[in-house]
Design a protein around this motif. Structure first.
Motif, mmCIF file in Angstrom:
data_model
loop_
_atom_site.group_PDB
_atom_site.id
_atom_site.type_symbol
_atom_site.label_atom_id
_atom_site.label_comp_id
_atom_site.label_asym_id
_atom_site.label_seq_id
_atom_site.Cartn_x
_atom_site.Cartn_y
_atom_site.Cartn_z
ATOM 1 N N GLY A 44 4.089 -24.345 -10.605
ATOM 2 C CA GLY A 44 4.074 -23.597 -9.597
ATOM 3 C C GLY A 44 2.547 -23.012 -9.143
ATOM 4 N N ALA A 45 1.777 -22.721 -10.143
ATOM 5 C CA ALA A 45 0.437 -22.510 -10.219
ATOM 6 C C ALA A 45 -0.366 -23.765 -9.376
ATOM 7 N N GLY A 46 -0.323 -24.963 -9.926
ATOM 8 C CA GLY A 46 -0.619 -26.259 -9.428
ATOM 9 C C GLY A 46 -0.203 -26.694 -8.154
ATOM 10 N N GLN A 47 0.913 -26.182 -7.842
ATOM 11 C CA GLN A 47 1.337 -26.621 -6.496
ATOM 12 C C GLN A 47 0.946 -25.564 -5.488
ATOM 13 N N GLY A 48 0.536 -24.316 -5.934
ATOM 14 C CA GLY A 48 0.076 -23.477 -4.965
ATOM 15 C C GLY A 48 -1.471 -23.817 -4.681
ATOM 16 N N MET A 49 -2.356 -23.872 -5.741
ATOM 17 C CA MET A 49 -3.598 -24.473 -5.530
ATOM 18 C C MET A 49 -3.724 -25.420 -4.601
ATOM 19 N N GLY A 50 -3.005 -26.656 -4.656
ATOM 20 C CA GLY A 50 -2.834 -27.839 -3.756
ATOM 21 C C GLY A 50 -2.558 -27.537 -2.365
ATOM 22 N N LEU A 51 -1.604 -26.614 -2.203
ATOM 23 C CA LEU A 51 -1.078 -26.353 -0.968
ATOM 24 C C LEU A 51 -1.979 -25.371 -0.249
ATOM 25 N N ARG A 52 -2.659 -24.491 -0.786
ATOM 26 C CA ARG A 52 -3.605 -23.535 -0.281
ATOM 27 C C ARG A 52 -4.995 -24.473 0.007
ATOM 28 N N GLY A 53 -5.171 -25.393 -0.623
ATOM 29 C CA GLY A 53 -6.289 -26.381 -0.405
ATOM 30 C C GLY A 53 -6.051 -27.351 0.838
ATOM 31 N N ALA A 54 -4.685 -27.782 0.648
ATOM 32 C CA ALA A 54 -4.606 -28.543 2.104
ATOM 33 C C ALA A 54 -4.676 -28.010 2.950
ATOM 34 N N VAL A 55 -3.778 -26.570 3.274
ATOM 35 C CA VAL A 55 -3.640 -25.925 4.564
ATOM 36 C C VAL A 55 -5.304 -25.707 5.042
ATOM 37 N N GLY A 56 -6.012 -25.298 4.189
ATOM 38 C CA GLY A 56 -7.425 -24.851 4.485
ATOM 39 C C GLY A 56 -8.202 -26.120 4.971
ATOM 40 N N GLU A 57 -7.962 -27.284 4.227
ATOM 41 C CA GLU A 57 -8.669 -28.510 4.775
ATOM 42 C C GLU A 57 -8.407 -28.666 6.147
ATOM 43 N N VAL A 58 -7.049 -28.789 6.392
ATOM 44 C CA VAL A 58 -6.427 -29.454 7.621
ATOM 45 C C VAL A 58 -6.833 -28.237 8.728
ATOM 46 N N ALA A 59 -6.582 -26.960 8.289
ATOM 47 C CA ALA A 59 -6.812 -25.964 9.276
ATOM 48 C C ALA A 59 -8.225 -26.040 9.741
ATOM 49 N N ALA A 60 -9.208 -26.263 8.862
ATOM 50 C CA ALA A 60 -10.758 -25.945 9.013
ATOM 51 C C ALA A 60 -11.063 -27.292 10.142
ATOM 52 N N ALA A 61 -10.371 -28.459 9.896
ATOM 53 C CA ALA A 61 -10.863 -29.598 10.389
ATOM 54 C C ALA A 61 -10.263 -29.557 11.914
ATOM 55 N N ALA A 62 -9.158 -28.995 12.306
ATOM 56 C CA ALA A 62 -8.398 -29.060 13.462
ATOM 57 C C ALA A 62 -9.204 -28.094 14.283
ATOM 58 N N ALA A 63 -9.256 -28.531 15.699
ATOM 59 C CA ALA A 63 -9.636 -27.505 16.648
ATOM 60 C C ALA A 63 -8.567 -26.675 16.875
ATOM 61 N N THR A 64 -8.568 -25.460 17.593
ATOM 62 C CA THR A 64 -7.793 -24.467 17.788
ATOM 63 C C THR A 64 -6.428 -25.111 18.547
ATOM 64 N N GLU A 65 -6.868 -25.650 19.701
ATOM 65 C CA GLU A 65 -5.603 -26.414 20.379
ATOM 66 C C GLU A 65 -5.033 -27.265 19.741
ATOM 67 N N HIS A 66 -5.139 -28.033 18.642
ATOM 68 C CA HIS A 66 -4.305 -28.887 17.913
ATOM 69 C C HIS A 66 -4.137 -28.322 16.341
ATOM 70 N N ARG A 67 -4.318 -27.091 16.142
ATOM 71 C CA ARG A 67 -4.122 -26.719 14.790
ATOM 72 C C ARG A 67 -2.534 -26.840 14.565
ATOM 73 N N GLY A 68 -1.717 -25.951 15.310
ATOM 74 C CA GLY A 68 -0.369 -25.895 15.322
ATOM 75 C C GLY A 68 0.284 -27.534 14.886
ATOM 76 N N GLY A 69 -0.135 -28.572 15.774
ATOM 77 C CA GLY A 69 0.446 -29.777 15.617
ATOM 78 C C GLY A 69 -0.023 -30.074 13.981
ATOM 79 N N ALA A 70 -1.367 -30.152 13.818
ATOM 80 C CA ALA A 70 -1.851 -30.621 12.492
ATOM 81 C C ALA A 70 -1.264 -30.092 11.468
ATOM 82 N N LEU A 71 -1.142 -28.772 11.338
ATOM 83 C CA LEU A 71 -0.510 -28.245 10.276
ATOM 84 C C LEU A 71 1.065 -28.763 10.186
ATOM 85 N N SER A 72 1.796 -28.645 11.404
ATOM 86 C CA SER A 72 3.193 -29.200 11.147
ATOM 87 C C SER A 72 3.206 -30.605 10.680
#
Length: 400
Positions: free
Chosen positions: A316-344
Motif C-alpha cells: 500500500g505504501a508503494g502504491q501511494g507513493m506511485g499514485l501521488r507521484g503520477a497525479v502530481g506529474e500529470v497535473a503539473a504538466a497539464a494546463a488548467t483547461e485540460h487538467r480534468g481530462g488528463a487526470l481522467s
C-alpha cells in the motif's frame, strides 16, 4: 453561478477540504460491499468467480464514465459533475439495500462505478483548484488521501457494522446514504472554479484527451498507477475469501481492518512524496510495491496472516507513493483547461489495473485454487512493476 471571485472568504479557505470530504464519502461507498461478499454468497449462492465479476462491473463502470465524460467538467464545471456523482452514489446505496439477486448486485456496482468515475478525475482537479494560493502541493495530498482514505474506510465501516450491528446487508448502506446526503448539501455551497462553465445540459460524450505537453510524463505515470491499483483490486475483491477459506478469519470487522490497512498505508506512502519529489516517487514506489507483492506471495504460499498484513502495509505504501507521484506529474504538466481530462485518462489506465487482473484471478481460482491464482497474480504484477521502474530509471538517465 458562484465562482471563486464571489465566494465568501470562509468558503474559499475551506472549500478544498469540503470537496475532499465529499470525495472521501463517495469513494467509501465503492468499497462498502467488500466484507459483505461472503454474506451475499450465502444468501444468493454464487461462486468466487462471480465475486470478481461483480467487482469488475464496478471497474468497467468507472472506465466507461471516464472514457465518455472524463473531461466534461473542463467545460460544464466541476461542481455539477460531482453532484451527479453523489446522486449515483446515493442510488447505488438504495439498490444495495434492496439487493435480492446477482443482477441487482451488478446494478448497484455499476452505479457505484459511475459515481467513482465522475469523482476520480474531477474531484482531484476540484480540490487542487479550490486550495488557497501556495497550498497546491498540500492539496495534492489532500485529494489523493481523500481518494485512498475513502476507499479504505468503506470496508472498515461495513465490516464493523455488519459484524456487531443488526441488519448487516442494510445498515452499512443506510449510513452511507446519510453521509452522501450531507455531502450533497455541502457541495452545492462550493464555488465553481471553471471560468465560463456551460450548463450541464450541454454536456456531450467526449473521450479524455492527452495534450502534447502531458504525453511525455503520462506513460510512466500510467504504468505505475496500473500496477498499484491491481494490488488494491486484489485486496478489495478476493482477500476476504482468502482470509476465510485459507486463514480461517471469519470476523468481518477483521476482514475490513485488513483491507483498510492497504489504503491507510497508501495514504502514509503519499506523505513521503514531497521529500522525494514526484518524479523520483514513481520508480521508488514501484520498488516498494514489488516488495509488497513478494510479501503477498509469501502469505499466499505459507498461509500466514501476519505476512498478509505486512504485504498490505508495504504494498500500500508503494502504491501511494506511485499514485501521488503520477497525479502530481500529470497535473503539473497539464494546463488548467485540460487538467480534468488528463487526470481522467490517468485513472482510466489505473482502473484497468483493478479490473483485468482481478478477473484473471477469478478465472484461475477454479482450476488452481485461490492461493495459487494469487501467486500467479503477484508474479505478473511484480514483473510489470519492475518493467515500469526500470523504464523510469532509464528515462531519468537519458534526461540527465
Amino acid at each position: 453561478m458562484t465562482d471563486r471571485r464571489t465566494a465568501r472568504p470562509g468558503v474559499a479557505r475551506v472549500g478544498h477540504l469540503v470537496a475532499a470530504a465529499a470525495f472521501a464519502v463517495c469513494m467509501t461507498g465503492t468499497t462498502l460491499p467488500t466484507p459483505l461478499y461472503g454474506l451475499y454468497q450465502e444468501k444468493l449462492g454464487f461462486s468466487e468467480l462471480t465475486v470478481t465479476v461483480v467487482f469488475a462491473v464496478y471497474a468497467f463502470g468507472v472506465i466507461g464514465v471516464l472514457l465518455l465524460v472524463g473531461n466534461v467538467s473542463d467545460t460544464v464545471g466541476r461542481r455539477p459533475v460531482l453532484l451527479c456523482g453523489l446522486a449515483c452514489s446515493a442510488a447505488s446505496a438504495v439498490v444495495f439495500m434492496a439487493a435480492d439477486s446477482v443482477a441487482v448486485l451488478y446494478l448497484g456496482r455499476l452505479l457505484s462505478g459511475f459515481s467513482a468515475g465522475l469523482f476520480t478525475g474531477t474531484g482531484t482537479a476540484y480540490v487542487l483548484e479550490l486550495a488557497p494560493p501556495g497550498h497546491r502541493a498540500r492539496a495534492g495530498f489532500v485529494a489523493t488521501a481523500a481518494n485512498m482514505g475513502g476507499l479504505g474506510c468503506g470496508p472498515l465501516l461495513s465490516g464493523v457494522l455488519s459484524q456487531y450491528a443488526p441488519h448487516p446487508l442494510v445498515l452499512p448502506f443506510a449510513v452511507h446514504l446519510g453521509l452522501v446526503t450531507v455531502s450533497f448539501a455541502l457541495t452545492r455551497l462550493l464555488p465553481e472554479t471553471v471560468a465560463g462553465a456551460r450548463p450541464l445540459r450541454t454536456a456531450r460524450p467526449n473521450r479524455p484527451s492527452l495534450p502534447p505537453e502531458v504525453r511525455r510524463v503520462f506513460v510512466p505515470a500510467a504504468v505505475a498507477a496500473f500496477a498499484g491499483f491491481s494490488l488494491l483490486g486484489l485486496f478489495t475483491s478476493v482477500s476476504p475469501a482468502f482470509l476465510a477459506t485459507d486463514l480461517g478469519v471469519h470476523n468481518r470487522a477483521v476482514v475490513g481492518l485488513v483491507v483498510f490497512t492497504v489504503f491507510f498505508a497508501s495514504t502514509l506512502g503519499q506523505l513521503l512524496v514531497p521529500r522525494l519529489g514526484t518524479a523520483r516517487a514513481i520508480p521508488l514506489g514501484c520498488l516498494v510495491l514489488i516488495a509488497g507483492l513478494a510479501l503477498l506471495a509469501g502469505s499466499l504460499a505459507r498461509e500466514v496472516l501476519a505476512l498478509l498484513v505486512l504485504s498490505a502495509l508495504v504494498g500500500g505504501a508503494g502504491q501511494g507513493m506511485g499514485l501521488r507521484g503520477a497525479v502530481g506529474e500529470v497535473a503539473a504538466a497539464a494546463a488548467t483547461e485540460h487538467r480534468g481530462g488528463a487526470l481522467s485518462a490517468l485513472f482510466v489506465v489505473a482502473y484497468f489495473g483493478i479490473s483485468i487482473p482481478v478477473i484473471g484471478v477469478g478465472l484461475l481460482a477454479g482450476p488452481l485454487g485461490l492461493a495459487q491464482a494469487g501467486l500467479v497474480f503477484a508474479a505478473c504484477m511484480g514483473v510489470l512493476a519492475a518493467v515500469s521502474g526500470l523504464y523510469l530509471l532509464r528515462q531519468a538517465r537519458t534526461a540527465s
